[in-house]
Design a protein around this motif. Structure first.
Motif, PDB file in Angstrom:
ATOM      1  N   ALA A 168       0.678  -1.042   0.070  1.00 35.41           N
ATOM      2  CA  ALA A 168       0.045   0.026   0.101  1.00 35.41           C
ATOM      3  C   ALA A 168       1.015   1.256   0.034  1.00 35.41           C
ATOM      4  O   ALA A 168       0.704   2.292  -0.719  1.00 35.41           O
ATOM      5  N   LYS A 169       1.975   1.315   0.703  1.00 37.04           N
ATOM      6  CA  LYS A 169       2.793   2.292   0.857  1.00 37.04           C
ATOM      7  C   LYS A 169       3.579   2.779  -0.582  1.00 37.04           C
ATOM      8  O   LYS A 169       3.483   3.723  -0.786  1.00 37.04           O
ATOM      9  N   ILE A 170       3.933   1.477  -1.369  1.00 35.67           N
ATOM     10  CA  ILE A 170       4.671   1.649  -2.585  1.00 35.67           C
ATOM     11  C   ILE A 170       3.661   2.223  -3.433  1.00 35.67           C
ATOM     12  O   ILE A 170       3.914   3.057  -4.324  1.00 35.67           O
TER      13      ILE A 170
ATOM     14  N   ASP B  93       6.442  11.412 -10.819  1.00 38.70           N
ATOM     15  CA  ASP B  93       7.783  11.625 -10.487  1.00 38.70           C
ATOM     16  C   ASP B  93       8.431  10.616  -9.797  1.00 38.70           C
ATOM     17  O   ASP B  93       9.865  10.615  -9.757  1.00 38.70           O
ATOM     18  N   VAL B  94       7.799   9.567  -9.209  1.00 33.04           N
ATOM     19  CA  VAL B  94       8.522   8.473  -8.654  1.00 33.04           C
ATOM     20  C   VAL B  94       8.232   7.247  -9.278  1.00 33.04           C
ATOM     21  O   VAL B  94       7.071   7.028  -9.305  1.00 33.04           O
ATOM     22  N   SER B  95       9.349   6.578  -9.509  1.00 29.27           N
ATOM     23  CA  SER B  95       9.197   5.319 -10.259  1.00 29.27           C
ATOM     24  C   SER B  95       8.869   4.134  -9.373  1.00 29.27           C
ATOM     25  O   SER B  95       9.168   4.146  -8.076  1.00 29.27           O
ATOM     26  N   VAL B  96       8.818   2.924 -10.024  1.00 30.83           N
ATOM     27  CA  VAL B  96       8.471   1.876  -9.137  1.00 30.83           C
ATOM     28  C   VAL B  96       9.895   1.476  -8.211  1.00 30.83           C
ATOM     29  O   VAL B  96       9.950   1.234  -7.089  1.00 30.83           O
ATOM     30  N   LYS B  97      11.091   1.548  -9.057  1.00 32.16           N
ATOM     31  CA  LYS B  97      12.304   1.287  -8.642  1.00 32.16           C
ATOM     32  C   LYS B  97      12.689   2.077  -7.273  1.00 32.16           C
ATOM     33  O   LYS B  97      13.037   1.687  -6.355  1.00 32.16           O
ATOM     34  N   LYS B  98      12.224   3.500  -7.310  1.00 32.90           N
ATOM     35  CA  LYS B  98      12.521   4.195  -6.331  1.00 32.90           C
ATOM     36  C   LYS B  98      11.723   4.087  -5.117  1.00 32.90           C
ATOM     37  O   LYS B  98      12.233   3.953  -3.936  1.00 32.90           O
TER      38      LYS B  98
ATOM     39  N   GLU C 215      12.811  -4.506  -6.383  1.00 37.96           N
ATOM     40  CA  GLU C 215      11.436  -4.331  -7.423  1.00 37.96           C
ATOM     41  C   GLU C 215      10.845  -5.788  -7.605  1.00 37.96           C
ATOM     42  O   GLU C 215       9.721  -5.902  -7.587  1.00 37.96           O
ATOM     43  N   GLN C 216      11.705  -6.582  -7.983  1.00 37.55           N
ATOM     44  CA  GLN C 216      11.355  -7.930  -8.156  1.00 37.55           C
ATOM     45  C   GLN C 216      10.491  -8.626  -6.921  1.00 37.55           C
ATOM     46  O   GLN C 216       9.249  -9.229  -7.315  1.00 37.55           O
TER      47      GLN C 216
END
Length: 158
Positions: A81-83, A90-95, A104-105
């Motif tokens: 939920a936080k992610i 402006d924020v990618s999944v990786k960040k 990320e995996q």
């Protein structure tokens, strides 16, 4: 007496044209080459005894890998939920996963598992909605049948 070597080199006229007209059709075979004798195998020497390691300043040992943390289902749901909230233009999944402290995996594996776990609940909700839909259709059919009967009575058709 004729010389034996001259007898071999002298050709008769009948043999020479015949040999020139009929070439050999079978290829000449090469003589097999003599094989080299194999050398006896050398005894193997352990690397440690063969060359002593040069004494160089030892590199510091690699940092110990952190132990894997196991997350409970509740913690996983909170992190997902936080992610999801932090992901934006402006924020990618990786960040976002890096900020949460997971890879990320791992995020994608958890998300897939969470979707699969919620699927039966969704299926149950869908079945309940279909059952409610059947009941509402039945009620509507009964109401329309009653209204139709009342209109026929008013018009005196029956």
């Amino acid at each position: 007496m004729p010389d034996p070597q001259e007898a071999e080199t002298v050709e008769t006229p009948a043999e020479a044209p015949a040999a020139a007209q009929a070439p050999e059709t079978t290829p000449k075979k090469k003589a097999p080459r003599p094989r080299k004798a194999k050398a006896a195998p050398k005894p193997r020497i352990a690397k440690e005894t063969a060359k002593p390691a040069p004494k160089v300043a030892e590199a510091p040992p690699a940092p110990a890998r952190a132990k894997r943390k196991t997350y409970s289902e509740k913690e996983r749901a909170q992190l997902l939920a936080k992610i999801e909230k932090s992901i934006g233009p402006d924020v990618s999944v990786k960040k976002a996963t890096g900020q949460a402290g997971i890879s990320e995996q791992t995020y994608y594996q958890w998300k897939k598992a969470a979707d699969a776990a919620s699927a039966p609940a969704d299926l149950n909700d869908l079945l309940a909605l279909e059952e409610e839909n059947k009941q509402l259709k039945k009620q509507l059919a009964e109401r329309l049948w009653q209204e139709n009967a009342e209109l026929k009575k008013k018009l005196g058709l029956k």
